[in-house]
Design an enzyme around this catalytic site. Structure first.
Site, PDB file in Angstrom:
ATOM      1  N   THR A 258       0.810  -1.215   0.000  1.00  0.00           N
ATOM      2  CA  THR A 258       0.000   0.000   0.000  1.00  0.00           C
ATOM      3  C   THR A 258       0.841   1.262   0.000  1.00  0.00           C
ATOM      4  O   THR A 258       1.975   1.265   0.471  1.00  0.00           O
ATOM      5  CB  THR A 258      -0.967   0.022   1.207  1.00  0.00           C
ATOM      6  OG1 THR A 258      -1.760   1.202   1.134  1.00  0.00           O
ATOM      7  CG2 THR A 258      -0.229   0.019   2.527  1.00  0.00           C
ATOM      8  N   ARG A 259       0.258   2.330  -0.565  1.00  0.00           N
ATOM      9  CA  ARG A 259       0.879   3.654  -0.487  1.00  0.00           C
ATOM     10  C   ARG A 259      -0.150   4.684  -0.016  1.00  0.00           C
ATOM     11  O   ARG A 259      -0.010   5.875  -0.213  1.00  0.00           O
ATOM     12  CB  ARG A 259       1.477   4.080  -1.843  1.00  0.00           C
ATOM     13  CG  ARG A 259       0.661   3.734  -3.065  1.00  0.00           C
ATOM     14  CD  ARG A 259       1.275   4.313  -4.310  1.00  0.00           C
ATOM     15  NE  ARG A 259       0.648   5.555  -4.657  1.00  0.00           N
ATOM     16  CZ  ARG A 259      -0.388   5.661  -5.497  1.00  0.00           C
ATOM     17  NH1 ARG A 259      -0.893   4.606  -6.082  1.00  0.00           N
ATOM     18  NH2 ARG A 259      -0.906   6.839  -5.770  1.00  0.00           N
ATOM     19  N   HIS A 263      -8.295   2.374   5.438  1.00  0.00           N
ATOM     20  CA  HIS A 263      -9.596   2.617   6.032  1.00  0.00           C
ATOM     21  C   HIS A 263     -10.192   1.286   6.488  1.00  0.00           C
ATOM     22  O   HIS A 263      -9.585   0.235   6.311  1.00  0.00           O
ATOM     23  CB  HIS A 263     -10.485   3.357   5.035  1.00  0.00           C
ATOM     24  CG  HIS A 263      -9.896   4.681   4.632  1.00  0.00           C
ATOM     25  ND1 HIS A 263      -9.810   5.747   5.504  1.00  0.00           N
ATOM     26  CD2 HIS A 263      -9.292   5.089   3.496  1.00  0.00           C
ATOM     27  CE1 HIS A 263      -9.213   6.759   4.906  1.00  0.00           C
ATOM     28  NE2 HIS A 263      -8.881   6.388   3.689  1.00  0.00           N
ATOM     29  N   HIS A 266     -10.206  -1.687   4.103  1.00  0.00           N
ATOM     30  CA  HIS A 266      -8.913  -2.369   3.939  1.00  0.00           C
ATOM     31  C   HIS A 266      -8.654  -3.312   5.107  1.00  0.00           C
ATOM     32  O   HIS A 266      -8.131  -4.404   4.944  1.00  0.00           O
ATOM     33  CB  HIS A 266      -7.762  -1.358   3.878  1.00  0.00           C
ATOM     34  CG  HIS A 266      -7.878  -0.370   2.772  1.00  0.00           C
ATOM     35  ND1 HIS A 266      -8.306   0.925   2.981  1.00  0.00           N
ATOM     36  CD2 HIS A 266      -7.632  -0.464   1.451  1.00  0.00           C
ATOM     37  CE1 HIS A 266      -8.304   1.566   1.835  1.00  0.00           C
ATOM     38  NE2 HIS A 266      -7.907   0.753   0.891  1.00  0.00           N
ATOM     39  N   ARG A 353      -7.983  -4.020  -7.953  1.00  0.00           N
ATOM     40  CA  ARG A 353      -8.146  -3.373  -9.255  1.00  0.00           C
ATOM     41  C   ARG A 353      -7.108  -2.269  -9.357  1.00  0.00           C
ATOM     42  O   ARG A 353      -6.746  -1.651  -8.372  1.00  0.00           O
ATOM     43  CB  ARG A 353      -9.537  -2.743  -9.341  1.00  0.00           C
ATOM     44  CG  ARG A 353     -10.662  -3.738  -9.366  1.00  0.00           C
ATOM     45  CD  ARG A 353     -11.970  -3.020  -9.104  1.00  0.00           C
ATOM     46  NE  ARG A 353     -12.372  -2.208 -10.262  1.00  0.00           N
ATOM     47  CZ  ARG A 353     -13.090  -2.681 -11.265  1.00  0.00           C
ATOM     48  NH1 ARG A 353     -13.495  -3.922 -11.273  1.00  0.00           N
ATOM     49  NH2 ARG A 353     -13.420  -1.906 -12.276  1.00  0.00           N
TER      50      ARG A 353
END
Ligand code: ADP
Ligand code: ADP
Length: 637
Positions: A258-259, A263, A266, A353
């Site tokens: 992740t970058r 929330h 996730h 996605r």
């Protein structure tokens, strides 16, 4: 065979549930439990039960670590020289010609050195480069989807069979490279084959235009890794991460790349993922180079820490930072992420996605199809040893207070979601993100670093002739702003000249120095969320514009106190105009020195028809209008 049977036997014992220990040792089995034990994906929670299960067998559990998937290519590359060679090699390197590494190459070198890119052990030579670019494979055949090169400009120091010292921007020597290959590379070809585009909106394609025209490659001896002073306890090398994951005791490890801040959706997704494979989570955010406009990594890591500490079972999560320089190569990048995570011990990767998407191209369309990345990793999943866990879209059902897969929601059900744009709006408006969407600890950290506009800094720059009314108005405004809850610093030219600018005169150079000093202080105040009110003649347009740029043009309000010279002279509050007319004061603005009126000031006011109070309220209204002062409070009077 016997091992497998033992494994099954113990698995069966585990499933039987705590309380009943249905263990009867099959005939002829001795101490096999120990071996089998090492193979089992045991969670800490199971430990007491397993111990109880095997005790009747006369077995002892000595070691409860679980072997993770082996690194890609079998073992981890380690380019760091042994500590005893450090002094000698450092002294030697000091005499070598230097090569200054870009920020990207420093990130690449760090991950090469620690084996995150195993089996790659150097910046790519020509054969590796060509095959990677065209076929996503190293010359020896293993998968490697992204070219990892060291581009340089031709220079006398870059010669075959010579050594060069690789330095970072601070001049520290990180490594010594023995140059074994120098070759040209073709920008258009690399852009098209690797990124599928030559569009300059692709951040890497744009960046590549600035790279040197040659690639160099060769044997690397790494003296030291780039030093990081932040979050040191989370900066784990692949081997350190593996040790920690083995301690957790789960054979299945799901990596999450992740970058962005995480929330609730996730969180749910990662929790469901580890449940589905009975494994642990490697929460592995990128803190090297991401995309301009991303939330800075200091803020992000604080949110990840808060989440990992409070909302995950500590026996099932490892938070580690990855100093990767992302390429935004979409599908190819996703394969790369899988390969890297395997080296850190993960055998699953969550791919959603638009994984590693560079955003939109110059026609406003995405560079890659939304599922391209997922598909490409799936195609190579077996060879990589990393299974894809698709990132399914989760939505919130307010009625049931839980997250469910979007596809399983009945059509009439009420759902809730918040877009990325709306998240930014929430933050700018100073509204807290709702608890169902973001954990309060995370929302608070994000709010701190995105203060609402009425807590952001601004510089109010008064300019005008001496005696125009800058100080008088600024003083009234200061009081009004304090009254409305803002922090204000008043930097008055006359006052500043008694300390910060003491000793400076009124030559153009001295005036510019004075203004730049005020500008520097103002910029710092604004950066930290304060209001800097500056009141100085500041007669030169160019210098005022410099200050505007120092502060940031969206944080700078130029206020022209438009009092005609005759009026200022008539007021002559400080008795200076008379002296200037008599020639007792040289270079006096308006009399014997120029004043360049502002061209497009944000505010202009008149001190003949309006009192200082009226003008101060006029400015206050402007600030309220811009959201810099809270409306409700400003209009209480
Ligand atoms: P500057 O800071 O621009 O050199 P000052 O504010 O120190 O100017 O001086 C302005 C002088 O003009 C003060 O003596 C003030 O009382 C007088 N004055 C008269 N009318 C006004 C007005 N409407 N706004 C500001 N100052 C005024
Ligand atoms: P600048 O922006 O030109 O550096 P400041 O606002 O810091 O000017 O200082 C201007 C103040 O200094 C004036 O208001 C006046 O009181 C005083 N002063 C003394 N000599 C001069 C001069 N030659 N020109 C303008 N102001 C002067």
């Amino acid at each position: 065979m016997r091992l497998l049977a033992a494994l099954e036997f113990l698995r069966h014992s585990l499933r039987a549930g705590a309380g009943e220990v249905p263990v009867s040792k099959p005939a002829g089995w001795k101490n096999i439990g120990l071996v089998a034990f090492d193979l089992l994906p045991l969670a800490r929670d199971y430990r007491p039960f397993v111990l109880a299960s095997i005790q009747p067998l006369g077995l002892e559990a000595v070691k409860m670590t679980v072997p993770l998937i082996a690194p890609y290519g079998g073992s981890l590359v380690d380019l760091r020289i042994p500590i005893e060679r450090f002094e000698d090699l450092k002294a030697h390197a000091g005499n070598l010609p230097s090569l200054l590494l870009s920020e990207r190459s420093v990130c690449d070198l760090e991950l090469l050195a620690t084996g995150a890119f195993s089996p790659l052990d150097r910046f790519m030579g020509k054969e590796d480069y060509r095959r990677v670019r065209d076929e996503m494979r190293l010359a020896r055949g293993c998968l490697f989807p992204v070219p990892l090169t060291l581009p340089v400009d031709p220079a006398p120091a870059i010669k075959l069979d010579r050594q060069v010292a690789l330095r970072n921007a601070k001049g520290e020597i990180l490594a010594v490279m023995t140059v074994q290959e120098i070759y040209e590379w073709d920008l258009a070809e690399e852009a098209l084959r690797v990124f599928g585009t030559q569009d300059l909106r692709h951040p890497l394609v744009a960046e590549m235009h600035g790279w040197g025209r040659l690639n160099v490659s060769g044997y690397l001896q790494v003296l030291q890794l780039p030093r990081h002073h932040d979050f040191q306890e989370l900066r784990l090398t692949p081997i350190q991460a593996r040790v920690r994951l083995e301690e957790l005791g789960w054979q299945n490890v799901v990596a999450f790349q992740t970058r962005n801040p995480l929330h609730r959706a996730h969180e749910e997704l990662t929790k469901q993922a580890i449940e589905s494979v009975a494994g642990a989570l490697l929460l592995h955010p990128v803190v090297g180079m991401t995309k301009l406009g991303d939330v800075d990594h200091y803020t992000r890591v604080r949110t990840y820490k808060a989440l990992a500490e409070r909302y995950y079972n500590s026996g099932r999560i490892l938070l580690a930072l990855l100093p990767l320089a992302m390429r935004f190569a979409g599908p190819r990048e996703a394969v790369w992420h899988a390969l890297i995570r395997r080296n850190y011990g993960a055998n699953h990767l969550i791919v959603g996605r638009d994984h590693a998407s560079p955003g939109l191209n110059s026609n406003g369309r995405p560079f890659y199809g939304p599922l391209d990345a997922q598909r490409l990793v799936e195609t190579h999943s077996e060879e990589l040893g990393v299974a894809v866990l698709p990132f399914r879209e989760l939505v919130y059902l307010p009625g049931e207070e839980r997250y469910v897969e979007a596809s399983s929601v009945p059509p009439q059900a009420q759902t809730a979601s918040i877009s990325g744009t709306r998240v930014r709006e929430y933050l700018n408006e100073g509204k807290s993100l709702p608890v169902w969407f973001t954990r309060p600890e995370v929302a608070e950290i994000l709010a701190e670093t995105h203060p609402p506009r009425h807590r952001q800094g601004v510089c109010l720059w008064f300019t005008g002739l001496s005696g125009a009314g800058k100080s008088t108005t600024a003083e009234v405004l200061t009081i009004l702003l304090l009254e409305h809850g803002r922090q204000v610093t008043l930097l008055d030219g006359d006052v500043v000249r008694t300390h910060l600018s003491k000793g400076l005169g009124f030559s153009r150079d001295d005036r510019d120095t004075n203004i730049r000093r005020i500008g520097f202080v103002a910029a710092e105040i604004v950066r930290h969320g304060g209001i800097a009110i500056c009141a100085a003649v500041s007669p030169y347009r160019a210098t005022r514009n410099d200050v505007r740029n120092m502060v940031g043009t969206d944080r700078f309000v130029e206020i022209f106190v438009d009092t005609p010279l005759e009026v200022c002279e008539e007021r002559d509050a400080k008795g200076m105009y008379a002296k200037a007319r008599r020639g007792e004061i040289k270079e006096f603005t308006g009399v014997s020195d120029p004043y360049e009126t502002p061209l497009n000031p944000e505010i202009t006011f008149d001190t003949i028809r309006h009192t200082p109070q009226e003008n101060a309220h006029f400015i206050l209204d402007y600030l309220v209008e811009k959201g810099l002062v809270k409306r409700s409070e400003a209009h209480l009077d």
